[in-house]
Design a protein around this motif. Structure first.
Motif, PDB file in Angstrom:
ATOM      1  N   PRO A  97      21.635  70.233 -18.874  1.00 22.16           N
ATOM      2  CA  PRO A  97      22.616  70.398 -19.958  1.00 22.16           C
ATOM      3  C   PRO A  97      24.053  70.290 -19.448  1.00 22.16           C
ATOM      4  N   VAL A  98      24.898  69.679 -20.270  1.00 22.92           N
ATOM      5  CA  VAL A  98      26.329  69.564 -19.991  1.00 22.92           C
ATOM      6  C   VAL A  98      27.075  70.138 -21.179  1.00 22.92           C
ATOM      7  N   LEU A  99      27.816  71.211 -20.969  1.00 21.49           N
ATOM      8  CA  LEU A  99      28.540  71.888 -22.056  1.00 21.49           C
ATOM      9  C   LEU A  99      27.582  72.238 -23.200  1.00 21.49           C
ATOM     10  N   GLY A 100      26.363  72.582 -22.840  1.00 17.96           N
ATOM     11  CA  GLY A 100      25.379  72.951 -23.846  1.00 17.96           C
ATOM     12  C   GLY A 100      24.757  71.791 -24.571  1.00 17.96           C
ATOM     13  N   GLY A 101      25.074  70.565 -24.166  1.00 16.34           N
ATOM     14  CA  GLY A 101      24.547  69.385 -24.840  1.00 16.34           C
ATOM     15  C   GLY A 101      23.788  68.484 -23.896  1.00 16.34           C
ATOM     16  N   GLN A 102      23.342  67.343 -24.418  1.00 19.50           N
ATOM     17  CA  GLN A 102      22.575  66.375 -23.649  1.00 19.50           C
ATOM     18  C   GLN A 102      23.439  65.161 -23.331  1.00 19.50           C
ATOM     19  N   ALA A 103      23.609  64.882 -22.028  1.00 20.96           N
ATOM     20  CA  ALA A 103      24.456  63.775 -21.590  1.00 20.96           C
ATOM     21  C   ALA A 103      23.621  62.533 -21.318  1.00 20.96           C
ATOM     22  N   ALA A 104      24.168  61.367 -21.655  1.00 17.41           N
ATOM     23  CA  ALA A 104      23.500  60.091 -21.388  1.00 17.41           C
ATOM     24  C   ALA A 104      24.550  59.042 -21.059  1.00 17.41           C
ATOM     25  N   PHE A 105      24.140  58.040 -20.296  1.00 19.91           N
ATOM     26  CA  PHE A 105      25.047  56.950 -19.912  1.00 19.91           C
ATOM     27  C   PHE A 105      24.310  55.628 -20.070  1.00 19.91           C
ATOM     28  N   THR A 106      24.983  54.634 -20.671  1.00 15.05           N
ATOM     29  CA  THR A 106      24.387  53.334 -20.955  1.00 15.05           C
ATOM     30  C   THR A 106      25.259  52.214 -20.413  1.00 15.05           C
ATOM     31  N   ARG A 138      29.093  26.767 -26.120  1.00 18.36           N
ATOM     32  CA  ARG A 138      29.010  27.294 -24.758  1.00 18.36           C
ATOM     33  C   ARG A 138      27.947  28.370 -24.654  1.00 18.36           C
ATOM     34  N   THR A 139      27.151  28.316 -23.585  1.00 16.35           N
ATOM     35  CA  THR A 139      26.226  29.383 -23.247  1.00 16.35           C
ATOM     36  C   THR A 139      26.796  30.140 -22.057  1.00 16.35           C
ATOM     37  N   THR A 140      26.982  31.436 -22.216  1.00 14.71           N
ATOM     38  CA  THR A 140      27.657  32.233 -21.196  1.00 14.71           C
ATOM     39  C   THR A 140      27.156  33.666 -21.281  1.00 14.71           C
ATOM     40  N   ILE A 141      27.862  34.622 -20.671  1.00 17.15           N
ATOM     41  CA  ILE A 141      27.433  36.011 -20.715  1.00 17.15           C
ATOM     42  C   ILE A 141      28.558  36.889 -21.248  1.00 17.15           C
ATOM     43  N   THR A 142      28.181  38.045 -21.750  1.00 15.29           N
ATOM     44  CA  THR A 142      29.139  38.998 -22.280  1.00 15.29           C
ATOM     45  C   THR A 142      29.800  39.782 -21.149  1.00 15.29           C
ATOM     46  N   ASP A 143      30.822  40.540 -21.490  1.00 16.76           N
ATOM     47  CA  ASP A 143      31.343  41.546 -20.576  1.00 16.76           C
ATOM     48  C   ASP A 143      30.285  42.617 -20.343  1.00 16.76           C
ATOM     49  N   LEU A 144      30.448  43.386 -19.269  1.00 19.20           N
ATOM     50  CA  LEU A 144      29.612  44.558 -19.057  1.00 19.20           C
ATOM     51  C   LEU A 144      30.209  45.707 -19.864  1.00 19.20           C
ATOM     52  N   ILE A 145      29.423  46.258 -20.780  1.00 16.05           N
ATOM     53  CA  ILE A 145      29.873  47.363 -21.622  1.00 16.05           C
ATOM     54  C   ILE A 145      29.237  48.646 -21.105  1.00 16.05           C
ATOM     55  N   TYR A 146      30.030  49.696 -21.013  1.00 13.32           N
ATOM     56  CA  TYR A 146      29.496  50.999 -20.610  1.00 13.32           C
ATOM     57  C   TYR A 146      29.788  52.023 -21.710  1.00 13.32           C
ATOM     58  N   GLN A 147      28.923  53.037 -21.788  1.00  9.01           N
ATOM     59  CA  GLN A 147      29.099  54.072 -22.801  1.00  9.01           C
ATOM     60  C   GLN A 147      28.500  55.389 -22.313  1.00  9.01           C
ATOM     61  N   GLY A 148      29.244  56.457 -22.475  1.00 11.06           N
ATOM     62  CA  GLY A 148      28.754  57.790 -22.194  1.00 11.06           C
ATOM     63  C   GLY A 148      28.709  58.607 -23.475  1.00 11.06           C
ATOM     64  N   THR A 149      27.636  59.395 -23.652  1.00 10.24           N
ATOM     65  CA  THR A 149      27.494  60.221 -24.852  1.00 10.24           C
ATOM     66  C   THR A 149      27.154  61.652 -24.463  1.00 10.24           C
ATOM     67  N   LEU A 150      27.499  62.564 -25.343  1.00  9.76           N
ATOM     68  CA  LEU A 150      27.126  63.968 -25.210  1.00  9.76           C
ATOM     69  C   LEU A 150      26.679  64.432 -26.588  1.00  9.76           C
ATOM     70  N   LYS A 151      25.423  64.930 -26.684  1.00  5.77           N
ATOM     71  CA  LYS A 151      24.831  65.253 -27.981  1.00  5.77           C
ATOM     72  C   LYS A 151      24.353  66.698 -28.014  1.00  5.77           C
ATOM     73  N   TRP A 152      24.462  67.305 -29.203  1.00  6.94           N
ATOM     74  CA  TRP A 152      23.997  68.667 -29.427  1.00  6.94           C
ATOM     75  C   TRP A 152      23.050  68.689 -30.621  1.00  6.94           C
ATOM     76  N   ASN A 153      22.074  69.585 -30.596  1.00 14.29           N
ATOM     77  CA  ASN A 153      21.110  69.719 -31.679  1.00 14.29           C
ATOM     78  C   ASN A 153      21.024  71.159 -32.143  1.00 14.29           C
ATOM     79  N   GLN A 154      21.107  71.360 -33.471  1.00 17.07           N
ATOM     80  CA  GLN A 154      20.877  72.665 -34.105  1.00 17.07           C
ATOM     81  C   GLN A 154      19.963  72.444 -35.306  1.00 17.07           C
TER      82      GLN A 154
END
Length: 333
Positions: A97-106, A138-154
């Protein structure tokens, strides 16, 4: 320039108007990236997602904009663009747990094909009038996208905060109309909420955020600050199938700027709506799959292209643990 913006879906739009907002009408945030179950916590561990996105957009010859593939400061008119992208995403959800929530990184990136065409160049950087048309595939690739989330459940209520951004892939070419890399760095942050009642099967999710973009050094163009809201509402039919609607609202709060913003501080806006269906199915004792199909149609557009977008998402994630059956207490006398 035709580009696909952020593809952080978990885990890239009209009425006649004088110009596209954002450079080439493309911002970092891709409306519809979030949807149903956005703020619901997952099961700790690694998850893998494939996202196929098809986008079809157009703008009539009466609409002007600034794009790559033209001299800096050029104003062009009319566009037809199509993009097909297959994005691959990897997510790690922490069991700590992080700050009482669930942390994830994508992290997410992928290949794609872009086809773009413009009908005419109206004005060059020195004010000279130039006519003609141009197209690019053109056929090419995207940028690298990053994302961090913090979720809480009640219980049935779930809350989320997130932060995302992009790392330039190096494939942006200012001399090409067709790009999947944005050519500038951007940051996005926001909050989300999901209502999910397993007893009734009712689900509703909404995510809102703000995007700040740095200047595109090749175009000398900086997009304004964008505000966006993505939402999804669905009803579970049984335990593993849900159907419903998805939508988005996108509003540019501040104007575009920089030496290349020859059209002034134009602000874009778009509203989209469409259907969705999702399936949850077992893969093994430890993993489950999720398949979601959703589509959006732009209903009201200002200073952006207009069209439709289809998303097909396939995800593999750790399965929800089976509840442990309570054993009867053996009493000895």
């Amino acid at each position: 320039m035709a580009a696909l913006g952020s593809l952080c879906a978990l885990a890239l739009a009209g009425t006649p108007s004088p110009a596209w907002a954002d450079a080439g009408g493309v911002g970092f945030w891709f409306p519809g990236a979030f949807g149903s179950l956005a703020a619901a916590p997952g099961v700790p561990g690694w998850a893998y997602t494939t996202i196929y996105v098809h986008e079809q957009e157009s703008a009539g010859g009466g609409k002007n904009f600034v794009v790559s593939g033209r001299p800096v400061g050029s104003v062009v008119a009319g566009l037809n663009a199509r993009a097909d992208v297959v994005a691959e995403a990897f997510t790690y959800t922490s069991a700590t747990p992080v700050l009482g929530g669930q942390a994830a990184f994508t992290v997410v990136a992928g290949p794609g094909n872009v086809n773009a065409g413009i009908s005419a160049t109206l004005t060059g950087p020195l004010g000279n009038t130039i006519s003609g048309s141009a197209s690019d595939n053109r056929t090419t690739i995207t940028d690298l996208i990053y994302q961090g989330t913090l979720k809480w459940n009640q219980g049935v209520h779930n809350e989320m905060v997130y932060f995302s951004g992009n790392i330039l892939s190096g494939t942006y070419d200012p001399n090409r109309l067709a790009n999947l890399s944005l050519g500038f760095v951007a940051y996005d942050a926001g909050v989300g909420y999901t209502y999910l009642d397993p007893k009734t099967g009712h689900e509703f999710s909404v995510v809102g955020g703000l995007t700040y973009s740095l200047m595109n050094p090749d175009l000398q163009y900086q997009n304004g600050i964008d505000f966006h809201v993505d939402w999804g509402a669905s009803q579970f039919i049984g335990k593993n199938v849900h159907v419903g609607l998805v939508g988005y609202y996108y509003q540019q709060l501040t104007g575009d700027s920089g030496p290349g913003a020859k059209l002034g501080p134009f602000k874009g806006q778009t509203v989209g709506l469409g259907p969705q269906i999702g399936f949850i199915f077992p893969i093994s004792k430890e993993y489950q799959g999720y398949l979601n199909l959703k589509g959006y149609r732009d209903l009201e557009v200002q200073n952006r292209p207009q069209g439709w977008t289809a998303w097909l998402t396939f995800a593999i994630s750790p399965a929800t643990p089976e509840p442990v059956s309570a054993k009867p207490i053996a009493r000895k006398y």
